[in-house]
Motif scaffolding. Structure first.
Motif, PDB file in Angstrom:
ATOM      1  N   ASN A 122       0.830  -1.187   0.121  1.00 47.21           N
ATOM      2  CA  ASN A 122       0.173   0.020  -0.013  1.00 47.21           C
ATOM      3  C   ASN A 122       0.928   1.280  -0.046  1.00 47.21           C
ATOM      4  O   ASN A 122       1.793   1.422   0.900  1.00 47.21           O
ATOM      5  CB  ASN A 122      -0.949  -0.002   1.175  1.00 47.21           C
ATOM      6  CG  ASN A 122      -1.811   1.339   1.490  1.00 47.21           C
ATOM      7  OD1 ASN A 122      -1.761   2.341   0.823  1.00 47.21           O
ATOM      8  ND2 ASN A 122      -2.787   1.160   2.537  1.00 47.21           N
ATOM      9  N   TRP A 123       0.719   2.163  -1.140  1.00 49.88           N
ATOM     10  CA  TRP A 123       1.544   3.185  -1.098  1.00 49.88           C
ATOM     11  C   TRP A 123       1.635   4.205   0.116  1.00 49.88           C
ATOM     12  O   TRP A 123       2.485   5.194   0.321  1.00 49.88           O
ATOM     13  CB  TRP A 123       1.234   3.957  -2.451  1.00 49.88           C
ATOM     14  CG  TRP A 123       1.692   3.370  -3.623  1.00 49.88           C
ATOM     15  CD1 TRP A 123       0.797   2.564  -4.627  1.00 49.88           C
ATOM     16  CD2 TRP A 123       3.030   3.128  -4.152  1.00 49.88           C
ATOM     17  NE1 TRP A 123       1.485   2.169  -5.426  1.00 49.88           N
ATOM     18  CE2 TRP A 123       2.748   2.418  -5.434  1.00 49.88           C
ATOM     19  CE3 TRP A 123       4.207   3.640  -3.758  1.00 49.88           C
ATOM     20  CZ2 TRP A 123       3.973   1.906  -6.297  1.00 49.88           C
ATOM     21  CZ3 TRP A 123       5.327   3.099  -4.549  1.00 49.88           C
ATOM     22  CH2 TRP A 123       5.259   2.398  -5.811  1.00 49.88           C
ATOM     23  N   GLU A 124       0.476   4.114   0.836  1.00 49.86           N
ATOM     24  CA  GLU A 124       0.392   4.887   2.117  1.00 49.86           C
ATOM     25  C   GLU A 124       0.906   4.288   3.447  1.00 49.86           C
ATOM     26  O   GLU A 124       0.593   4.939   4.229  1.00 49.86           O
ATOM     27  CB  GLU A 124      -0.913   5.600   2.362  1.00 49.86           C
ATOM     28  CG  GLU A 124      -1.345   6.410   0.921  1.00 49.86           C
ATOM     29  CD  GLU A 124      -2.728   6.814   0.889  1.00 49.86           C
ATOM     30  OE1 GLU A 124      -2.874   7.547   1.930  1.00 49.86           O
ATOM     31  OE2 GLU A 124      -3.355   6.634   0.330  1.00 49.86           O
ATOM     32  N   HIS A 125       1.620   3.129   3.188  1.00 48.92           N
ATOM     33  CA  HIS A 125       1.893   2.582   4.435  1.00 48.92           C
ATOM     34  C   HIS A 125       3.355   3.041   5.072  1.00 48.92           C
ATOM     35  O   HIS A 125       4.056   3.154   4.311  1.00 48.92           O
ATOM     36  CB  HIS A 125       2.258   0.895   4.259  1.00 48.92           C
ATOM     37  CG  HIS A 125       2.543   0.057   5.495  1.00 48.92           C
ATOM     38  ND1 HIS A 125       1.525  -0.146   6.205  1.00 48.92           N
ATOM     39  CD2 HIS A 125       3.567  -0.497   5.699  1.00 48.92           C
ATOM     40  CE1 HIS A 125       2.102  -1.038   7.357  1.00 48.92           C
ATOM     41  NE2 HIS A 125       3.277  -1.322   6.742  1.00 48.92           N
ATOM     42  N   THR A 126       3.352   3.323   6.342  1.00 53.90           N
ATOM     43  CA  THR A 126       4.484   4.161   6.819  1.00 53.90           C
ATOM     44  C   THR A 126       5.427   3.202   7.776  1.00 53.90           C
ATOM     45  O   THR A 126       5.003   2.217   8.255  1.00 53.90           O
ATOM     46  CB  THR A 126       3.882   5.381   7.572  1.00 53.90           C
ATOM     47  OG1 THR A 126       3.173   4.969   8.383  1.00 53.90           O
ATOM     48  CG2 THR A 126       3.288   6.246   6.862  1.00 53.90           C
TER      49      THR A 126
END
Ligand SMILES: Cc1cc2nc3c(=O)[nH]c(=O)nc-3n(C[C@H](O)[C@H](O)[C@H](O)COP(=O)(O)OP(=O)(O)OC[C@H]3O[C@@H](n4cnc5c(N)ncnc54)[C@H](O)[C@@H]3O)c2cc1C
Length: 414
Positions: free
Chosen positions: A242-246
């Motif tokens: 997921n491109w928004e996983h931090t």
């Protein structure tokens, strides 16, 4: 001809603009996200793709946002320079290379789509779930909406493409090579030429660093995009795709704590970052065909590749230009899709495979293998001829050999 485009990322927007430029104005773009948001961090657009965006009239907007990359330099993990080469205009290309924020690039494309195709042509909140073709027409259904019809459907819906999955239901998830990527931007000072992109380390423990913001450059500063890549232990689970996983700063700093170079303090740069995004390095095997009658694939849906050699977005843009050209010029849609497949599928498959072998970044692996403790004489480790051939061979494979690119005719239909 009515074109249905599934996915409004860089590939889908570039396709909308390319179709418009080729005289095909009846285009509808369906994007699953509720809004076109300027997400992501840095991305590189190589001269072969900048050429296409220039011919679409976007050079000025790119130049106002991004950095025209002038040099690419590879270093060992000890900070010793292995290879450097000029890039973009400095390398003799007729078009620059741009390092730019992905969100800004998407914004430039999106605004041009709205201005040229019309605001009503981009349908956000529309997730393609089913499609089919019968009697020379295609139809598409987005969740919660009624069926739309058209003449051609292009899956620009990214690495988890619904269109690809429909044709290849047994393919499964993307392939992970065991490397976790951490991506972020840090506001800082310019390093080296101020327009240099560097890579340091080796495949599996590598830093990629480059400035991406013209606005920062004009203030004497640098918005530095960086990617830290680390090979995980074999039993470690794949990070969420997921491109928004931090991620946390400490887990990123630790493997790169020794990367303190005289031109760049990597641990300090990591500590200075805002949000750090975490993503697995994944790709998929090349497909035997992208031609499914009046339906085809484009960009990451067609050829997801490891982010080696900075080619993912550039290849999506070139796909868009070639497909639009073929749709405008071929006698039938099926013939156009076949011609697009023949031109783009083998070319991009070669890049997917080259990137699995580290592409142009192989020079860093060679030095790590042959001189893990550093070197006093680089030529005793690897010859200049070998280094030049690694760099040149990749440019030929990926379609940006300067002489060939400068000489080839335009893809424009006009
Ligand atoms: C949010 C995000 C952030 C990214 N950040 C970076 C980054 O920082 N650095 C980098 O190098 N690359 C990044 N990428 C990847 C990069 O943009 C792509 O590899 C490349 O540009 C190819 O573009 P594409 O349009 O083929 O695919 P993508 O950019 O993945 O675009 C696909 C689009 O299709 C939409 N979509 C997916 N499924 C459906 C469906 N069923 N129906 C309709 N729409 C659908 C997605 O929401 C997305 O907008 C990011 C991608 C995304 C989506």
């Amino acid at each position: 001809m009515k074109c249905i485009v599934a996915g409004g990322g860089i590939g889908g927007m570039a396709l909308g603009l390319s179709l418009h430029d080729a005289g095909l104005r009846d285009v509808e773009i369906y994007e699953s996200a509720p809004a076109v948001k300027e997400l992501g961090v840095g991305i590189n657009i190589l001269p072969h793709a900048v050429r296409e965006l220039t011919e679409l009239g976007l050079a000025e907007a790119l130049g106002a946002a991004g950095i025209p990359t002038a040099e690419l330099a590879y270093y060992s993990r000890h900070g010793q320079r292995i290879w450097a080469e000029p890039r973009g205009l400095a390398a003799g290309y007729r078009w620059p290379q741009f390092s730019i924020h992905r969100g800004q690039l998407l914004g430039i494309l999106h605004r041009a789509v709205l201005a040229r195709l019309g605001a009503g042509r981009v349908h956000t909140g529309h997730q393609l779930v089913h499609f089919g073709q019968e009697q020379g027409r295609v139809w598409a259904e987005c969740a919660g909406y009624s069926r739309v019809e058209g003449d051609v459907l292009v899956g620009c819906d990214g690495i988890h493409s619904c269109v690809r999955r429909t044709f290849h239901p047994k393919e499964g998830p993307p392939k992970w090579n065991g490397i976790t990527m951490w991506r972020a931007v840090t506001a800082g000072k310019p390093f080296l030429t101020g327009r240099t992109m560097i890579m340091a380390g080796h495949f599996g423990r590598r830093m990629v660093v480059y400035p991406i913001s013209k606005a920062h450059e004009e203030k004497g500063l640098a918005l530095i995009n960086w990617v830290a890549e680390l090979k995980n232990a074999p039993d470690q689970a794949m990070p969420v795709q997921n491109w928004e996983h931090t991620a946390r700063v400490d887990e990123v700093v630790e493997p790169f704590a020794s990367y303190v170079f005289d031109f760049l303090d990597v641990p300090a740069m990591i500590r200075g970052a805002g949000t750090i995004y975490q993503y697995p390095m994944v790709d998929r095997d090349p497909l035997p065909t992208w031609s499914f009658g009046r339906v085809t694939l484009l960009g990451d849906a067609a050829h997801p590749m490891f982010p080696v050699g900075s080619n993912g977005a550039s290849q999506a843009i070139i796909d868009a230009r070639v497909l639009a050209r073929e749709l405008a010029l071929q006698p039938s849609i099926e013939a156009a899709i076949d011609a697009y497949d023949a031109a783009r599928r083998p070319a991009t498959a070669a890049i997917v495979l080259a990137n699995r072998q580290a592409g142009p970044e192989r020079c860093m692996d060679i030095v790590e293998e042959r001189a893990p403790d550093g070197f006093s004489d680089l030529t005793a480790v690897v010859s200049q001829e070998e280094l030049l051939e690694i760099s040149s061979a990749y440019k030929r494979t990926a379609g940006f050999d300067p002489a060939i690119l400068n000489a080839r005719p335009s893809l424009s239909v006009r």
